[in-house]
Design a protein around this motif. Sequence first.
Motif, short mmCIF file in Angstrom:
data_model
loop_
_atom_site.label_atom_id
_atom_site.label_comp_id
_atom_site.label_asym_id
_atom_site.label_seq_id
_atom_site.Cartn_x
_atom_site.Cartn_y
_atom_site.Cartn_z
N LEU A 70 0.74 -1.11 0.02
CA LEU A 70 0.01 -0.16 -0.13
C LEU A 70 0.95 1.17 -0.02
O LEU A 70 0.43 2.26 -0.70
N ALA A 71 1.89 1.13 0.68
CA ALA A 71 2.80 2.33 0.62
C ALA A 71 3.38 2.74 -0.73
O ALA A 71 3.33 3.86 -1.01
N THR A 72 3.49 1.65 -1.67
CA THR A 72 3.89 1.94 -2.79
C THR A 72 2.88 2.42 -3.58
O THR A 72 3.02 3.14 -4.30
N VAL A 73 1.83 1.76 -3.64
CA VAL A 73 0.70 1.95 -4.35
C VAL A 73 0.13 3.47 -4.37
O VAL A 73 -0.34 4.07 -5.02
N MET A 74 0.27 4.16 -2.91
CA MET A 74 -0.36 5.08 -2.35
C MET A 74 0.46 6.28 -2.57
O MET A 74 0.22 7.55 -2.42
N ALA A 75 1.75 6.21 -2.98
CA ALA A 75 2.93 7.07 -2.73
C ALA A 75 2.69 8.18 -3.61
O ALA A 75 2.96 9.42 -3.25
N ASP A 76 2.01 8.14 -4.82
CA ASP A 76 1.81 9.06 -5.72
C ASP A 76 0.29 9.90 -5.66
O ASP A 76 -0.19 10.34 -6.51
N LYS A 77 -0.31 9.45 -4.74
CA LYS A 77 -1.85 10.20 -4.46
C LYS A 77 -2.16 11.32 -4.02
O LYS A 77 -2.94 11.70 -3.71
N GLN A 78 -0.92 12.10 -3.63
CA GLN A 78 -1.20 13.61 -3.21
C GLN A 78 -2.20 14.37 -4.01
O GLN A 78 -3.01 15.11 -3.59
N PRO A 79 -2.02 14.32 -5.37
CA PRO A 79 -2.87 15.17 -6.03
C PRO A 79 -4.31 14.79 -6.13
O PRO A 79 -5.48 15.49 -6.02
N VAL A 80 -4.32 13.22 -5.90
CA VAL A 80 -5.95 12.89 -5.54
C VAL A 80 -6.43 13.37 -4.30
O VAL A 80 -7.63 13.97 -4.01
N TRP A 81 -5.60 13.25 -3.15
CA TRP A 81 -6.08 13.89 -1.83
C TRP A 81 -6.49 15.49 -1.78
O TRP A 81 -7.32 15.80 -1.59
N ASP A 82 -5.51 16.24 -2.68
CA ASP A 82 -5.91 17.63 -2.90
C ASP A 82 -7.04 17.74 -3.41
O ASP A 82 -7.72 18.76 -3.13
N GLU A 83 -7.42 17.14 -4.25
CA GLU A 83 -8.84 17.22 -5.35
C GLU A 83 -9.83 17.11 -4.19
O GLU A 83 -10.75 17.57 -4.28
N ILE A 84 -9.74 15.87 -3.53
CA ILE A 84 -10.71 15.69 -2.42
C ILE A 84 -10.96 16.70 -1.43
O ILE A 84 -12.20 16.97 -1.14
N VAL A 85 -9.75 17.15 -1.00
CA VAL A 85 -9.78 18.30 0.26
C VAL A 85 -10.65 19.70 -0.68
O VAL A 85 -11.49 20.04 -0.01
N THR A 86 -10.30 19.90 -1.93
CA THR A 86 -10.79 21.08 -2.48
C THR A 86 -12.23 21.01 -2.79
O THR A 86 -13.08 21.77 -2.41
N THR A 87 -12.56 19.75 -3.27
CA THR A 87 -14.00 19.54 -3.93
C THR A 87 -14.88 19.35 -2.77
O THR A 87 -16.19 19.98 -2.90
N ASN A 88 -14.33 18.85 -1.44
CA ASN A 88 -15.35 18.89 -0.62
C ASN A 88 -15.17 19.86 0.86
O ASN A 88 -15.95 19.79 1.76
N GLY A 89 -14.36 20.95 0.46
CA GLY A 89 -14.19 22.05 1.54
C GLY A 89 -13.68 21.55 2.76
O GLY A 89 -14.13 21.92 3.85
N LEU A 90 -12.75 20.62 2.60
CA LEU A 90 -12.16 20.25 3.82
C LEU A 90 -10.70 21.06 4.51
O LEU A 90 -10.53 21.67 3.71
N ALA A 91 -10.74 20.72 5.54
CA ALA A 91 -9.72 21.43 6.15
C ALA A 91 -8.43 21.06 5.53
O ALA A 91 -8.04 19.79 4.96
N LEU A 92 -7.33 22.10 4.99
CA LEU A 92 -6.10 21.86 4.40
C LEU A 92 -5.15 20.95 5.38
O LEU A 92 -4.89 21.60 6.41
N THR A 93 -5.07 19.62 5.00
CA THR A 93 -4.19 18.65 5.68
C THR A 93 -3.44 18.27 4.84
O THR A 93 -3.63 17.66 3.77
N ALA A 94 -2.02 18.13 4.74
CA ALA A 94 -0.90 17.43 3.93
C ALA A 94 -1.59 15.87 3.98
O ALA A 94 -1.73 15.43 5.09
N TYR A 95 -1.36 15.38 2.92
CA TYR A 95 -1.55 14.02 2.71
C TYR A 95 -0.71 13.27 3.56
O TYR A 95 -0.98 12.09 4.19
N ARG A 96 0.47 13.53 3.75
CA ARG A 96 1.69 12.77 4.66
C ARG A 96 1.03 12.72 5.86
O ARG A 96 1.41 11.83 6.53
N ASP A 97 0.12 13.73 6.50
CA ASP A 97 -0.30 13.82 7.73
C ASP A 97 -1.56 13.11 8.02
O ASP A 97 -1.68 12.79 9.14
#
Length: 71
Positions: free
Chosen positions: A27-54
Motif C-alpha cells: 500500500l505504501a508503494t501504491v499510494m505514494a503518488d496520490k497527493q494530487p488525488v487527496w488535494d482534489e478531494i480536499v478542495t472539492t469537499n471543502g475540507l481542512a487543508l491537511t497534508a496527505y503525509r499527515d
Amino acid sequence: MFRWEEMWPKLADYFGLPVAPGLPMSLATVMADKQPVWDEIVTTNGLALTAYRDVSSWGVRRRRLLLGLRP
C-alpha cells in the motif's frame, strides 16, 4: 473478525463470480503518488487543508487490514 482474503471468495460465490488469485502489493508503494488525488478531494469537499503525509500511514493501515482491525 474477518480477513478480506477470506471475504472475497464468499462474496464472489454469492454473486456467482470466479475468484482470481491474490495480488500482493505494498500500500505504501501504491499510494505514494496520490497527493494530487487527496488535494482534489480536499478542495472539492471543502475540507481542512491537511497534508496527505499527515493523514496517511499505509504501513500501519496494511497491518490493520490484514488483521481485520478497524482503521
